[in-house]
Design an enzyme around this catalytic site. Structure first.
Site, PDB file in Angstrom:
ATOM      1  CG  ASP A  11      -1.704   1.182   1.459  1.00  0.00           C
ATOM      2  OD1 ASP A  11      -1.531   2.182   0.730  1.00  0.00           O
ATOM      3  OD2 ASP A  11      -2.544   1.149   2.375  1.00  0.00           O
ATOM      4  CB  ILE A  12       1.599   3.816  -2.579  1.00  0.00           C
ATOM      5  CG1 ILE A  12       2.847   4.574  -3.010  1.00  0.00           C
ATOM      6  CG2 ILE A  12       0.354   4.719  -2.578  1.00  0.00           C
ATOM      7  CD1 ILE A  12       2.856   4.992  -4.473  1.00  0.00           C
ATOM      8  N   GLY A  33      -9.697   4.590  -5.823  1.00  0.00           N
ATOM      9  CA  GLY A  33      -8.415   3.927  -6.025  1.00  0.00           C
ATOM     10  C   GLY A  33      -7.317   4.471  -5.130  1.00  0.00           C
ATOM     11  CG  ASP A  35      -7.002  10.834  -5.985  1.00  0.00           C
ATOM     12  OD1 ASP A  35      -6.351  11.438  -5.116  1.00  0.00           O
ATOM     13  OD2 ASP A  35      -7.710  11.421  -6.830  1.00  0.00           O
ATOM     14  CB  SER A 118      -3.033   5.237 -16.688  1.00  0.00           C
ATOM     15  OG  SER A 118      -3.108   6.639 -16.822  1.00  0.00           O
ATOM     16  N   GLY A 120      -5.708   1.410 -13.366  1.00  0.00           N
ATOM     17  CA  GLY A 120      -6.910   1.034 -12.618  1.00  0.00           C
ATOM     18  C   GLY A 120      -8.139   1.447 -13.406  1.00  0.00           C
ATOM     19  CB  VAL A 121     -10.739   3.985 -12.617  1.00  0.00           C
ATOM     20  CG1 VAL A 121     -11.897   4.660 -13.310  1.00  0.00           C
ATOM     21  CG2 VAL A 121     -11.194   3.400 -11.296  1.00  0.00           C
TER      22      VAL A 121
HETATM   23  P1  ADP Z   1      -6.071   5.430 -12.473  1.00  0.00           P
HETATM   24  O1  ADP Z   1      -7.330   6.261 -12.416  1.00  0.00           O
HETATM   25  O2  ADP Z   1      -4.844   6.257 -12.829  1.00  0.00           O
HETATM   26  O3  ADP Z   1      -6.232   4.203 -13.303  1.00  0.00           O
HETATM   27  P2  ADP Z   1      -6.403   3.919  -9.953  1.00  0.00           P
HETATM   28  O4  ADP Z   1      -6.257   4.454  -8.589  1.00  0.00           O
HETATM   29  O5  ADP Z   1      -7.776   3.457 -10.379  1.00  0.00           O
HETATM   30  O6  ADP Z   1      -5.812   5.044 -10.936  1.00  0.00           O
HETATM   31  O7  ADP Z   1      -5.396   2.714 -10.163  1.00  0.00           O
HETATM   32  C1  ADP Z   1      -4.004   2.882 -10.303  1.00  0.00           C
HETATM   33  C2  ADP Z   1      -3.286   1.723  -9.627  1.00  0.00           C
HETATM   34  O8  ADP Z   1      -3.215   1.974  -8.222  1.00  0.00           O
HETATM   35  C3  ADP Z   1      -3.954   0.360  -9.784  1.00  0.00           C
HETATM   36  O9  ADP Z   1      -2.922  -0.583 -10.099  1.00  0.00           O
HETATM   37  C4  ADP Z   1      -4.508   0.073  -8.390  1.00  0.00           C
HETATM   38  O10 ADP Z   1      -4.536  -1.307  -8.107  1.00  0.00           O
HETATM   39  C5  ADP Z   1      -3.455   0.755  -7.531  1.00  0.00           C
HETATM   40  N1  ADP Z   1      -3.799   1.084  -6.133  1.00  0.00           N
HETATM   41  C6  ADP Z   1      -5.014   1.270  -5.555  1.00  0.00           C
HETATM   42  N2  ADP Z   1      -4.865   1.547  -4.242  1.00  0.00           N
HETATM   43  C7  ADP Z   1      -3.519   1.540  -3.990  1.00  0.00           C
HETATM   44  C8  ADP Z   1      -2.710   1.743  -2.826  1.00  0.00           C
HETATM   45  N3  ADP Z   1      -3.243   2.033  -1.635  1.00  0.00           N
HETATM   46  N4  ADP Z   1      -1.347   1.641  -2.939  1.00  0.00           N
HETATM   47  C9  ADP Z   1      -0.787   1.362  -4.151  1.00  0.00           C
HETATM   48  N5  ADP Z   1      -1.494   1.163  -5.273  1.00  0.00           N
HETATM   49  C10 ADP Z   1      -2.834   1.237  -5.200  1.00  0.00           C
END
Ligand code: ADP
Length: 172
Positions: A11-12, A33, A35, A118, A120-121
Site C-alpha cells: 500500500d503506497i 483507487g 487517490d 492509469s 486502474g479505473v
Molecule cells: P487510475 O485512475 O490512474 O487508473 P487507480 O487508482 O484506479 O488510478 O489505479 C491505479 C493503480 O493503483 C492500480 O494498479 C490500483 O490497483 C493501484 N492502487 C489502488 N490503491 C492503492 C494503494 N493504496 N497503494 C498502491 N497502489 C494502489
C-alpha cells in the site's frame, strides 16, 4: 553500482520515502483507487492544499506536502485514460513519470514511489504501462542526481510480477 529501481507489493500510503506519487484526476480534489487511499491516509489538510492548485493537466504533475503520511511529499499526476492507444496515451503516460521525477528532484527528494498510473479505473493495459514506466524512469534518472531510489509500488501480485520481470531485464 546497485540499481536504483525497486519493485514492491504494498500500500503506497505506508512507504517511508521522500515522495509518493498519486494517480490523481485532473480536478485534484480526490477520487477512488490510490487517490482515495492517499487522501484518507494523509488527512483533510491535503484536500485544502489541493484546492489551491487549480487542478492538473494530463501528463503534468504538482507537489503537496505529505501531511499524516510517512512520505514528506505527494506528487499528484494525472495519467491518460486508455482509448485504445491512438490518442497519445503512451507519450502522456511517459510525461507523468518524467514530470513527477523532475518535480521530486527539484524539491531535493532522494527516494520516490510510483503506483501503476492509469492502470486502474483509467484502463491502461498493465504490461504496456509498466514498459513505459520502467523505460521512462531509466532514461530520466541520469539527468537527476538527487534521486537514488525509485520504487514501483504494485498493489496486486500480478502487477508485481509484470514489473519485476521488466526491472530485472533492464538491469541485465
Ligand atoms: P487510475 O485512475 O490512474 O487508473 P487507480 O487508482 O484506479 O488510478 O489505479 C491505479 C493503480 O493503483 C492500480 O494498479 C490500483 O490497483 C493501484 N492502487 C489502488 N490503491 C492503492 C494503494 N493504496 N497503494 C498502491 N497502489 C494502489
Amino acid at each position: 553500482m546497485p540499481s536504483p529501481l525497486h519493485v514492491l507489493q504494498a500500500d503506497i500510503t505506508t512507504l517511508k520515502v521522500d515522495a509518493i506519487v498519486n494517480a490523481a484526476n485532473s480536478s485534484l480534489l480526490g477520487g477512488g483507487g490510490v487517490d482515495g487511499a492517499i487522501h484518507r491516509a494523509a488527512g483533510p489538510e491535503l484536500l485544502q492544499e489541493c484546492r489551491l492548485l487549480n487542478g492538473c493537466k494530463v501528463g503534468e504533475a504538482k507537489l503537496t506536502k505529505g501531511y499524516r503520511l510517512p512520505a514528506k511529499f505527494i506528487i499528484h499526476t494525472v495519467g491518460p485514460v486508455w482509448h485504445g492507444g491512438k490518442r497519445n496515451e503512451a507519450d502522456l503516460l511517459a510525461s507523468c513519470y518524467r514530470n513527477s521525477l523532475q518535480i521530486a528532484a527539484s524539491h531535493g527528494a532522494h527516494s520516490i514511489a510510483f503506483p501503476c498510473i492509469s492502470t486502474g479505473v483509467y484502463g491502461y493495459p498493465v504490461e504496456l504501462a509498466a514498459q513505459i514506466a520502467v523505460t521512462t524512469v531509466n532514461s530520466t534518472l541520469p539527468q537527476l542526481d538527487s534521486i537514488r531510489e525509485v520504487i514501483f509500488c504494485c498493489f496486486s501480485a500480478s502487477d508485481f510480477a509484470v514489473y519485476q520481470k521488466l526491472v530485472d531485464a533492464a538491469a541485465e
